[in-house]
Structures are given as C-alpha cells and as structure tokens.
Design an enzyme around this catalytic site. Structure first.
Site, PDB file in Angstrom:
ATOM      1  N   HIS A  22      -8.487  -1.351 -10.222  1.00  0.00           N
ATOM      2  CA  HIS A  22      -7.280  -1.750  -9.512  1.00  0.00           C
ATOM      3  C   HIS A  22      -6.114  -0.933 -10.057  1.00  0.00           C
ATOM      4  O   HIS A  22      -5.959  -0.809 -11.278  1.00  0.00           O
ATOM      5  CB  HIS A  22      -7.014  -3.242  -9.705  1.00  0.00           C
ATOM      6  CG  HIS A  22      -6.005  -3.794  -8.750  1.00  0.00           C
ATOM      7  ND1 HIS A  22      -4.660  -3.550  -8.874  1.00  0.00           N
ATOM      8  CD2 HIS A  22      -6.149  -4.560  -7.636  1.00  0.00           C
ATOM      9  CE1 HIS A  22      -4.009  -4.146  -7.899  1.00  0.00           C
ATOM     10  NE2 HIS A  22      -4.887  -4.770  -7.127  1.00  0.00           N
ATOM     11  N   ARG A  80       3.138  -4.579  -4.161  1.00  0.00           N
ATOM     12  CA  ARG A  80       3.439  -3.293  -3.520  1.00  0.00           C
ATOM     13  C   ARG A  80       3.617  -3.440  -2.012  1.00  0.00           C
ATOM     14  O   ARG A  80       4.448  -2.763  -1.420  1.00  0.00           O
ATOM     15  CB  ARG A  80       2.350  -2.277  -3.854  1.00  0.00           C
ATOM     16  CG  ARG A  80       2.466  -1.754  -5.281  1.00  0.00           C
ATOM     17  CD  ARG A  80       1.337  -0.797  -5.642  1.00  0.00           C
ATOM     18  NE  ARG A  80       0.102  -1.509  -5.937  1.00  0.00           N
ATOM     19  CZ  ARG A  80      -1.088  -1.206  -5.440  1.00  0.00           C
ATOM     20  NH1 ARG A  80      -1.218  -0.192  -4.599  1.00  0.00           N
ATOM     21  NH2 ARG A  80      -2.151  -1.905  -5.775  1.00  0.00           N
TER      22      ARG A  80
END
Length: 539
Positions: free
Chosen positions: A316, A336
């Site tokens: 990740h 994000r």
C-alpha cells in the site's frame, strides 16, 4: 522534520490552485515499476523447487514456507478418532469464511453440519480492518463491464477473466445484501456517496466513513451468529485431510491453548485463511492482523493445489512512517481521494495521488531512495508527506472528523493533528495479490476444496485496486460457500489420509532441500535471534 513541514505549508496554496501532477501514461507506469517497485527486484525471489507449481518464482519468504517440513508427524496422528464431523468445514473466521458459512447454510446445509474453525477469535482478520470502501458498479454512468476493464488494467491483464467477470457482476448484489443486513453506507439525500480509488475510471467506492471493513464485517458476523453457525476459536488448521481418492475430507486442527490436535472430518472444505502480511516480504512492515501468516497457502499447496500470481505483492503506498509506534499501519487511500497530496521534503508534488497502488508505491520509493527527496525520521525510516490539511481546504472545516474519523483518531493518539500538519508515509506490505488458484465457483483443483478471499488467487492479477478486496471476499466467499454446500450434498468421503504430507516430505528430500524450517507458521515470532537461541522449554 518541522522545517520540512513548513515547506509543505508554504506550497499548499499553490498546489491547491494548480492541482496534482497528471496521471502517468501506460509507458511511464511500466518504466517506474521496473525501476523502483520491489516486485521487480529479481534478488527478492526464487523459483519453487517442489510441488504442483514448481518452477514458478515467488518471494523468498513464501518459498521458505512452502519448502518447509510439516509441524506434525503424520504417523503420530490418529485419524480413526474423529472429534468433529461436518458437512462443510470452513477454515478461517474472517470475512470470506463467515460469508461462506452463511451461504452454505443458504444452500441447505443445516447449521449443526457447518463448522467454522479460526486461529484466533472470530473476527481477528484483515476484513474488519479495511478502511476505504468496497467497489460496485451501480451508477447510471457505470457498469460491470467498465469495472471489468478497470480491474483487468489494474492487474496488468494477468487476471483470470472469468474471475474478474464474477467479481464485477456480483458487486451490485453484494451491496444490496449488505444493506438488507443493516450496513450503513454513506449517503446524501438517499444516494450513495461514491468516490474514486486509484486506477478507477468511475466513482464506485462505497464506504462507511473510514471504517468500512468494521461496518460490513460486524453485520456479516451478526448474521452468522443469528443463524447459530458454530465457531471453534483458537483452533487453527495445520494440515488438510484427503480421502483415498485425493478429495478434500477435513483437517487436522491445533489447539493453541492446550497444544492438542483435533480431527475434523468434512464432506467439503472451504479455505478462507487470509494473506501473508506477517511474513514481512522483503522486510516491509505490514498493515495485516497478527495471524496473517499464509497458513492456508501452505496446507493447500502441500495437498496438491496450484498457486497463481504469487510473484506479485501489494504494497500500500501510504503506510505510516512516523511515529514508530504505528509504523506500517494503514493511511487509507480515502485520504488521497478526498484531496490529500503526496509531496516530498521540499513540499513539491511528484505523483498523481490516485495512480494504481503499485505505481504510486514505486513513485514514493523512488522519491525517497533514488531522488533522495524523502524525509528521514529519528529511527532512520524514510517517507514522504501526505498533505492531509488539503482535505479541509477543499471540503471545509470538520471534513476530516466527519469522513475520516478513524484516521484522525489514529494520529491524535500520538499528538499529531492531521487537520493542521501533514503526515509521513511510506509503502507498507498490504495484500497477497495471488494465492490458491480457483475457478469462478471458488473450486480449487482438489475435489471438495474451495477457497475465497485473500488466500485465493487469479482475481487481481499482478495488482489489486482499492475496494476490490472487500468485494472479493464477499463474492468468492459466497460462491465458495454455495459450491461447498452443493458438493457436500453428494460427497461421501472414503477414509481419511495424510499420505500427501508424507509424499511432500519425500519431494523435499528428492529436491535436496535440507532445512529445519516448519510450516504453517501459525503466528509470527518477533523475538530477536539471540533470545530465541536461549529459549527454555519448561515442562
């Protein structure tokens, strides 16, 4: 670090105005992966020397597990004394296992003929820890066909098409099923709040704030409990049992509390043991729960199942790099997709925030170690800033506590206010892309053995997109449970055997593998080597 934060603060207004860097072209993505992604380091892998997938490259840590001796002596196991007799045995008490048990019951198997066995507690799993959401194509401008293209592209077209078709086709139904059980997905005026994930062309991410896994798993576990499906906790399986025809016929269990073994005879077996994060591929920290040690992979491979796509690992992009107390924990992709931008030590954006995860990870690694524009922590860890204050600059004050409460709490416990300061992140080991090969019904090559969730492979190819793991465990947990129920209705196991374990030992010897390693690992051992050498067995 504070000096670098001031640079981030100084560039924020400009970056808000200009927006993020553009997405990479396919050629740029391929180039950065080859330069900087851990999967492309040949020294990190070797070819398997034994088993049905011999010759396939896998990480050294996985090869070490698969090329290990069993932890039991088959000659010392009394298979004539059956402790539990089931129609459907489900190995694993996480999302996929619980869903499988529910749908075996839906298929007509009585609850007292279903048995879930789990290493730790029912719900100690990666499923409950998932944060960002679950994908399903249910908007007018979206479709399963578009979702299919996104998944195939994200997996570098290495996915098994029939598995991707099943994944995306079942997605909308899974969301409806969740809501029928009481899952509270985020909505405004009765409509789902859906967002992008990295590598997606449509907004199809359904979420429950940033604790989606907890919300969905709690509803699924409650459903299983309300049906009365029995669960054996602290009873990991350590070997599969086959019958004289080579069909799956149950498992040998190990009681963690008493060190005793137990025998389960079953007409059908579902493998739902999760991934391998706690094996720490290439030394990376992990987001995974304590029991994620690839036990199912070991057992299935020893019994004759194929593995697929085990040469790829999902890191990740945004694991916690600071503070050290939460190193490697997940900083959800939802940060994000809500506007937080990765920036380097000079406060400059260097990558589109929602690239596919492998590409985003490679870009961060390259920024830290090739371009030397990362920030080094007091403990020597490097990372880049994730500019979380941008979220409230875009969505207004209070947006983080409203939609990212778990993230705010995680850092607040360490006196970091993510509404004021950016956070330091670096890729962390997150997901086992490959696993035991299955077909669209969740069946492995071993008759009577089915698999669902992270332990199986073929769905995601060489890279998984955000939100597809939650979808995977629901879709293939359900399909494996239905298939197991149907198989159990007609199956008649003929004897119980561990002959395959003895044969695997012979194969290790023939391949010249000399080792004292034993697997499955069951639980990771974090004691330093000098401590382990002085371990005293007290009787």
């Amino acid at each position: 670090m504070r000096e670098s934060i001031e640079k981030v603060n100084a560039t924020r207004a400009r970056r808000l105005k200009e927006g993020p860097p553009p997405p990479m072209t396919p050629e740029e993505r391929e180039a950065i992966l080859k330069r900087s992604h851990p999967d492309y380091k040949p020294e990190g892998k070797r070819k398997l020397a034994v088993g049905p997938s011999a010759g396939e490259p896998v990480p050294h840590e996985v090869a070490d597990l698969l090329e290990s001796h069993p932890i039991i002596d088959p000659k010392g196991i009394d298979l004539s004394r059956v402790d539990y007799d089931a129609d459907v045995l489900v190995i694993g008490g996480g999302g996929a296992g619980t869903v499988a048990a529910i749908f075996a019951h839906e298929e007509g198997i009585p609850v007292d003929r279903i048995l879930i066995v789990t290493k730790l507690r029912h719900g100690d799993c990666n499923s409950i820890m998932a944060q960002g959401g679950i994908q399903a194509a249910d908007r007018p401008n979206d479709s399963p066909a578009i979702h299919y293209i996104d998944v195939m592209g994200g997996g570098h077209y290495a996915n098994k098409p029939e598995l991707v078709r099943a994944l995306v086709t079942d997605g909308p139904w899974i969301i409806r099923w969740h809501e029928e059980m009481g899952v509270m997905y985020d909505k405004v005026d009765g409509r789902y709040v859906e967002a992008h994930g990295g590598g997606t062309s449509r907004m199809r991410m359904h979420s429950a704030k940033d604790y989606t896994g907890k919300e969905t798993f709690n509803a699924i576990r409650d459903e299983a409990r309300n049906r009365g499906i029995p669960v054996l906790e602290f009873f990991p399986a350590v070997e599969l049992l086959l019958d004289e025809r080579g069909h799956a016929a149950g498992a040998v269990l190990y009681n963690i509390e008493t060190d005793e073994y137990r025998i389960v005879r079953a007409k059908a077996t579902v493998l739902a043991t999760g991934g391998f994060g706690r094996v720490h591929i290439q030394g990376f920290p992990t987001t995974n729960h304590y029991g994620a040690t690839a036990d199912g992979l070991v057992m299935a491979y020893r019994a004759g199942a194929n593995i697929i796509d085990m040469d790829s690992v999902q890191y990740h992009p945004t694991g916690v790099a600071y503070p050290a107390a939460i190193l490697g924990q997940l900083a959800t992709e939802k940060l994000r997709n809500q506007g937080a931008m990765p920036v380097n030590k000079d406060g400059e954006a260097f990558v589109f925030p929602l690239e596919p995860r492998d590409v985003e990870s490679a870009a961060i690694i390259e920024e830290c170690w090739v371009k030397n524009k990362g920030i080094e922590t007091p403990s020597g860890i490097r990372g880049v800033w994730l500019d979380t204050p941008m979220i409230e600059a875009i969505h207004g004050k209070g947006a983080i506590k409203k939609s990212l409460a778990a993230m705010w709490t995680m850092w607040h416990r360490h006196d970091i206010d993510i509404t004021v300061d950016p956070v330091l992140v670096y890729p962390t080991l997150h997901y086992q892309n490959g696993g035991v090969e299955i077909d669209a019904d969740g069946a492995t090559r071993i008759p009577g053995l089915f698999a669902g969730g992270e332990c199986e492979g073929g769905v995601h190819g060489k890279n998984r997109l955000m939100g597809n793991s939650q979808l995977d465990y629901n879709v293939f947990g359900r399909r494996a449970g239905i298939s197991a129920g149907r198989w159990a209705k007609k199956a008649k196991p003929k004897g119980l055997s561990l002959r395959h374990v003895i044969e695997y030992e012979k194969a290790l010897d023939k391949a010249g593998i000399k080792t004292d390693r034993r697997a499955p690992l069951i639980l990771p051992d974090y004691r330093p080597e000098d401590v382990r050498k002085r371990h005293l067995e007290v009787i």
